[in-house]
Design an enzyme around this catalytic site. Structure first.
Site, PDB file in Angstrom:
ATOM      1  N   ASP A  18       0.855  -1.187   0.000  1.00 17.28           N
ATOM      2  CA  ASP A  18       0.000   0.000   0.000  1.00 17.28           C
ATOM      3  C   ASP A  18       0.894   1.240   0.000  1.00 17.28           C
ATOM      4  OD1 ASP A  18      -2.919   1.024   0.513  1.00 17.28           O
ATOM      5  OD2 ASP A  18      -1.629   2.194   1.838  1.00 17.28           O
TER       6      ASP A  18
ATOM      7  N   ASN B  98      -2.766  12.734  -3.480  1.00 18.00           N
ATOM      8  CA  ASN B  98      -3.757  13.163  -4.478  1.00 18.00           C
ATOM      9  C   ASN B  98      -4.286  14.550  -4.156  1.00 18.00           C
ATOM     10  OD1 ASN B  98      -3.799  11.093  -6.343  1.00 18.00           O
ATOM     11  ND2 ASN B  98      -5.274   9.867  -5.199  1.00 18.00           N
TER      12      ASN B  98
ATOM     13  N   ASP C 153      -2.239   9.431 -10.598  1.00 14.88           N
ATOM     14  CA  ASP C 153      -2.218   8.338 -11.579  1.00 14.88           C
ATOM     15  C   ASP C 153      -0.797   8.083 -12.071  1.00 14.88           C
ATOM     16  OD1 ASP C 153      -5.422   9.131 -13.159  1.00 14.88           O
ATOM     17  OD2 ASP C 153      -4.917   8.158 -11.276  1.00 14.88           O
TER      18      ASP C 153
ATOM     19  N   GLU D 238      -4.670   2.079  -4.387  1.00 14.63           N
ATOM     20  CA  GLU D 238      -3.216   2.212  -4.335  1.00 14.63           C
ATOM     21  C   GLU D 238      -2.569   0.951  -3.774  1.00 14.63           C
ATOM     22  OE1 GLU D 238      -4.805   4.213  -0.533  1.00 14.63           O
ATOM     23  OE2 GLU D 238      -5.395   3.931  -2.603  1.00 14.63           O
TER      24      GLU D 238
END
Length: 672
Positions: free
Chosen positions: A540, A548, A557, A584
């Site tokens: 993770d 983000n 992305d 993620e």
């Protein structure tokens, strides 16, 4: 209607028709029996389950409320005893608290304050010992449990976390002659309370949820909250659960009840699959009984159908002989003397037809020239071959297929135009026709062209015998299917490419979760059969949501794609498998590694990502993007499922995140 059904299923023989309608009738009876039974039984099981769950929750609620009431009485009793001792007599209070702490494992610590909230005495458990403290630094006067205790007889606080453990406090005022002189409070570990709900038979899963949706203790699926679930929404709205709902990809039934002044609610769940498992077994046994009836009916109907089918079979056999050119057939009417009147009539009519056919054959020979004109203009190749395999007739369509003229081909062996690799199956075809094992046959073969190319054709053939049964040769047709075959191959390639695309994650260009589930099933099975190890890592990205929020989803992305590429390059160097698990998260599988090798590879992956130095100013632990890894390594056995194996890796990832992130946490097994 019946004729249309028989035509749709390609049923033509009498025996087959009888069997078809018999089994169709049994099938309809079976369906009309099973469906009402299944509906009524499933409805009854659902109602019973909901009643049992409601009763279970009610009992658990009573047990919990009684337990909390007992703890409140304990604290209230201690506060009363303390009031008589007062703070000046700490020695006696200390011994009272120690005896209570030893005699009541529910309390983790017991503390006493003065009227200003200063902690004057505290006794607590620590590493299996009792630790004492007098005049402790710090004040609890601003704590809600201190304020509420001054206004109430007893008070139960909200859940809080301390040293990675969850607690709540039960407090009571200390009053001397009606005057408030302090508070006595006991700290209770949540896991002591949740241990009350051990499910003895394993049918129900009971747990406690706070009003905010958090579980007091992680459940057996590793969940810590149920905020986004149907159950939580219904509980907040105080609506009863009247239907099953999906939770962790499982259908569940549940009941709940609010406790502790509606700050918590108790939930009791049961898996829908478990509720209906015995019903499915009953249906399976019923189906086996039906199959037994089918088998008995099949044997009986075979006997009946044989009596009906025998005379028809004789007529059909005669018809086949005529179809093969044996026109001098006659019906033996002695066979039909014991048959039904309709069959005797049919035999007489059939004999009349034979006579008429023989006459028609003579007439057909007179019109051969007319048919030759038709053959010369059709697009399929029509041919005749002598018994030795040489062409004796070809129509003009031959020139378009092969590039050779008819004159160049006549007199040559037909195999000389067939691709070398396809000749053997045509030899076997001719042998079967010559031995009358087949009436006709068709094969797909490649034909060589005059210009060096080749065409793919369907080669239809049948043997021709004279009236004495001697082989006269072979005849048939050749149909050019080259374009059709090429189109079909292109379609197969396109379908294969689409299937490959369905297993790729479009953002990171690595395998997606769908391919991961297929891969881990295969890896688990191989490891179980060969008793080799399997290593599974859950990865993770740390603080990815802040990333983000800080850099935007497009940069997020790009970050995902770059990390996926970095991990893929590292994993594939060591014959591992990587997939995007979701969001993620990434999943990695290694097979047949030692534990120390697996740990080294996990650390290498973590360092590899960190060394990419992807900026992350929103991270709380580093200036660059980091990852946390939860790893499980073991040799599979029959005691654990793949689902449980994956859940353990997910729990290991949770531990890595809880322990500070940017690390590898290994779930260890003695069998590894």
């Amino acid at each position: 209607m019946m004729e249309k059904i028989e035509s749709f299923f390609g049923i033509h023989k009498v025996k087959t028709k009888l069997l078809f309608w018999f089994f169709l009738l049994l099938f309809l009876v079976t369906i009309l029996t099973i469906i009402p039974y299944y509906w009524m039984e499933s409805h009854d099981r659902k109602s019973t389950t909901m009643e049992q769950l409601s009763e279970q929750v009610h009992l658990e609620k009573e047990q919990l409320e009684n337990w909390l009431e007992e703890r409140q009485q304990d604290v209230k009793l201690l506060s009363s005893m303390t009031a008589t001792q007062m703070i000046s007599n700490q020695d006696n209070s200390l011994w009272i608290y120690r005896d209570i702490l030893f005699g009541n494992p529910a309390f983790h610590s017991i503390s006493q304050t003065n009227e200003n909230g200063d902690v004057k005495l505290q006794i607590r458990r620590e590493d299996r010992k009792v630790v004492y403290g007098f005049n402790q630094e710090g004040s609890v006067k601003n704590e809600k449990f201190f304020k509420e205790a001054n206004e109430k007889d007893t008070y139960i606080s909200s859940i809080f976390e301390e040293d990675h453990q969850k607690f709540f406090i039960i407090s009571a005022p200390i009053r001397v002659k009606g005057d408030f002189v302090g508070v006595l409070y006991g700290k209770v570990k949540v896991d002591v309370m949740t241990s009350l709900f051990n499910d003895e038979d394993g049918s129900n899963h009971t747990y406690i949820v706070t009003k905010e949706g958090s579980l007091l203790e992680p459940d057996n699926l590793g969940r810590t909250n149920i905020r986004d679930t149907y159950l939580y929404e219904q509980a907040l709205a105080h609506n009863p659960i009247q239907q099953s709902y999906e939770d962790q990809q499982e259908e569940m039934y549940a009941s709940y009840s609010w406790v502790n002044e509606e700050r918590w609610f108790i939930v009791s769940e049961r898996n829908k699959r478990q509720v209906f498992s015995s019903l499915y077994i009953q249906l399976f046994v019923f189906c086996m009984d039906v199959l037994a009836v089918y088998a008995i009916g099949f044997v009986l109907f075979i006997g009946i159908a044989q009596r009906i089918n025998h005379p028809l079979h004789l007529l059909a056999e005669k018809a086949r002989e005529i179809r093969h050119g044996k026109w001098n057939q006659n019906i033996d009417f002695t066979v039909f003397n014991r048959s039904a009147y309709e069959f005797r009539e049919l035999a007489q009519s059939f004999q009349s037809m034979i006579v008429q056919l023989q006459y028609n054959m003579k007439m057909m020979r007179r019109t051969q020239k007319q048919y030759k004109n038709i053959v010369d203009h059709i697009t399929e190749v029509v041919y005749q071959i002598d018994p030795k395999g040489y062409w004796v007739f070809l129509n003009p369509a031959w020139e378009k297929v092969s590039g050779y003229t008819v004159q160049e081909a006549i007199g040559k062996h037909f195999m000389s135009f067939v691709h070398r690799e396809d000749r053997m199956k045509l030899y076997r075809m001719l042998r079967a026709l010559m031995n009358e094992e087949l009436d006709y046959t068709m094969h797909q073969v490649r034909y060589k062209q005059k210009n060096g190319g080749e065409r793919i054709v369907e080669f239809y053939c049948t043997a021709v015998f004279d009236d004495q049964g001697n082989l006269e040769g072979y005849t048939g047709a050749i149909h050019d299917i080259t374009e059709w075959v090429h189109a079909e191959r292109n379609l197969q390639k396109a379908n294969q490419k689409l299937e490959e695309m369905s297993f790729k994650d479009s953002l990171t260009n690595i395998p997606n979760r769908r391919l991961f589930e297929k891969y881990i099933d295969k890896s688990w099975t191989n490891a179980l059969e060969q008793q080799t190890s399997i290593t599974f890592m859950m990865i993770d990205i740390d603080f990815f949501k802040p990333f983000n929020d800080t850099y935007g989803h497009l940069h997020g992305d790009d970050c995902l794609a770059e990390i996926a590429s970095t991990l893929q390059n590292e994993v594939e160097k060591h014959d591992g498998f990587i997939a995007r698990y979701g969001g993620e998260e990434f999943a990695i599988i290694y097979e047949n590694l030692h534990l120390n090798e697996a740990e080294e590879k996990a650390e290498a992956l973590r360092n590899r990502v960190k060394n990419e130095k992807i900026p992350h100013r929103a991270s709380e632990i580093s200036d660059y993007v980091t990852i946390s890894i939860g790893m499980i390594h073991r040799v599979p056995d029959e005691t654990e499922s793949i689902t449980a194996f994956v859940q353990r890796a997910d729990q290991a990832l949770y531990e890595a995140k809880e322990n500070g992130k940017d690390q590898v946490y290994v779930q260890r097994f003695s069998t590894c």
